[in-house]
Design a protein around this motif. Structure first.
Motif, mmCIF file in Angstrom:
data_model
loop_
_atom_site.group_PDB
_atom_site.id
_atom_site.type_symbol
_atom_site.label_atom_id
_atom_site.label_comp_id
_atom_site.label_asym_id
_atom_site.label_seq_id
_atom_site.Cartn_x
_atom_site.Cartn_y
_atom_site.Cartn_z
ATOM 1 N N TYR A 95 1.411 -25.929 14.763
ATOM 2 C CA TYR A 95 0.793 -26.700 13.582
ATOM 3 C C TYR A 95 -0.114 -25.763 12.793
ATOM 4 O O TYR A 95 -0.528 -24.593 13.305
ATOM 5 N N CYS A 96 -0.317 -26.181 11.433
ATOM 6 C CA CYS A 96 -1.342 -25.331 10.726
ATOM 7 C C CYS A 96 -2.425 -26.339 10.626
ATOM 8 O O CYS A 96 -2.314 -27.497 10.698
ATOM 9 N N ALA A 97 -3.547 -25.880 10.285
ATOM 10 C CA ALA A 97 -4.942 -26.753 10.127
ATOM 11 C C ALA A 97 -5.768 -26.140 9.289
ATOM 12 O O ALA A 97 -6.045 -24.948 9.314
ATOM 13 N N GLY A 98 -6.584 -26.935 8.424
ATOM 14 C CA GLY A 98 -7.282 -26.464 7.403
ATOM 15 C C GLY A 98 -8.924 -26.925 8.062
ATOM 16 O O GLY A 98 -9.115 -27.883 8.540
ATOM 17 N N LEU A 99 -9.773 -25.653 7.907
ATOM 18 C CA LEU A 99 -11.003 -25.958 8.169
ATOM 19 C C LEU A 99 -11.882 -26.535 7.184
ATOM 20 O O LEU A 99 -11.755 -26.241 6.261
ATOM 21 N N ALA A 100 -12.692 -27.394 7.907
ATOM 22 C CA ALA A 100 -13.551 -28.341 7.044
ATOM 23 C C ALA A 100 -15.016 -28.553 7.842
ATOM 24 O O ALA A 100 -14.594 -29.261 8.971
ATOM 25 N N GLY A 101 -16.384 -28.379 7.306
ATOM 26 C CA GLY A 101 -17.266 -28.731 8.107
ATOM 27 C C GLY A 101 -17.445 -28.193 9.245
ATOM 28 O O GLY A 101 -17.901 -28.846 10.260
ATOM 29 N N GLY A 102 -16.895 -27.095 9.450
ATOM 30 C CA GLY A 102 -17.019 -26.299 10.659
ATOM 31 C C GLY A 102 -15.901 -26.472 11.581
ATOM 32 O O GLY A 102 -15.925 -25.941 12.887
ATOM 33 N N GLN A 103 -15.079 -27.128 11.386
ATOM 34 C CA GLN A 103 -13.990 -27.546 12.592
ATOM 35 C C GLN A 103 -12.561 -27.590 11.835
ATOM 36 O O GLN A 103 -12.616 -27.907 10.723
ATOM 37 N N TYR A 104 -11.671 -27.614 12.653
ATOM 38 C CA TYR A 104 -10.306 -27.649 11.908
ATOM 39 C C TYR A 104 -10.016 -29.225 12.034
ATOM 40 O O TYR A 104 -9.511 -30.070 12.725
ATOM 41 N N LEU A 105 -10.434 -29.831 10.531
ATOM 42 C CA LEU A 105 -10.327 -31.317 10.185
ATOM 43 C C LEU A 105 -8.810 -31.688 9.916
ATOM 44 O O LEU A 105 -8.480 -32.942 10.099
ATOM 45 N N TYR A 106 -8.026 -31.069 9.264
ATOM 46 C CA TYR A 106 -6.909 -31.395 8.516
ATOM 47 C C TYR A 106 -5.811 -30.758 9.372
ATOM 48 O O TYR A 106 -5.768 -29.526 9.404
ATOM 49 N N TRP A 107 -4.833 -31.331 9.500
ATOM 50 C CA TRP A 107 -3.606 -30.959 10.505
ATOM 51 C C TRP A 107 -2.264 -31.372 9.868
ATOM 52 O O TRP A 107 -2.249 -32.492 9.275
ATOM 53 N N GLY A 108 -1.475 -30.510 9.873
ATOM 54 C CA GLY A 108 -0.063 -30.914 9.614
ATOM 55 C C GLY A 108 0.498 -31.651 10.822
ATOM 56 O O GLY A 108 0.148 -31.928 11.843
ATOM 57 N N ARG A 109 1.835 -32.098 10.531
ATOM 58 C CA ARG A 109 2.396 -32.652 11.724
ATOM 59 C C ARG A 109 3.148 -31.869 12.584
ATOM 60 O O ARG A 109 3.904 -32.280 13.635
#
Length: 117
Positions: A95-109
């Motif tokens: 999985y890849c994930a984008g950091l937002a607000g200090g946590q990995y908030l957005y994830w791929g499937r």
């Protein structure tokens, strides 16, 4: 709207190489970091590595250091995970994930990587 889409997984043999891609949409909503994670059958999800989109600085887990390389192409809004010398124990959903607000908030499937002998 943020969307991350992984691709490039498949079935390979031990010692082979594979490059995964993570297409990032809505990049303005994430911070500078995109991470790669994996989850093997019956195990918890684990951190693989991450990259700074602005500086291309990277960090890796000890288990992949020296074999895996993360890079990015900002013109294509894509982050890559190059995996070399693959082992059976690298079999997992990546999985890849984008950091937002200090946590990995957005994830791929996720994309399945299977390494066979």
């Amino acid at each position: 709207q943020v969307e991350l889409v992984e691709s490039g997984g498949g079935l390979v043999h031990t010692g082979d190489s594979l490059r995964l891609s993570c297409q990032v949409s809505g990049r303005a909503f994430i911070s500078d970091l995109v991470g790669w994670f994996r989850q093997a059958p019956g195990k918890e999800r684990e951190f693989v590595g991450r990259i700074s989109l602005s500086t291309a600085d990277t960090s890796y887990s000890d288990s992949v250091k020296g074999r895996f390389t993360i890079s990015r192409d900002n013109a294509r809004d894509t982050v890559y995970l190059q995996m070399n010398s693959l082992k059976i124990e690298n079999t997992a959903v990546y999985y890849c994930a984008g950091l937002a607000g200090g946590q990995y908030l957005y994830w791929g499937r996720g994309t399945q990587v299977t390494v066979s002998s």
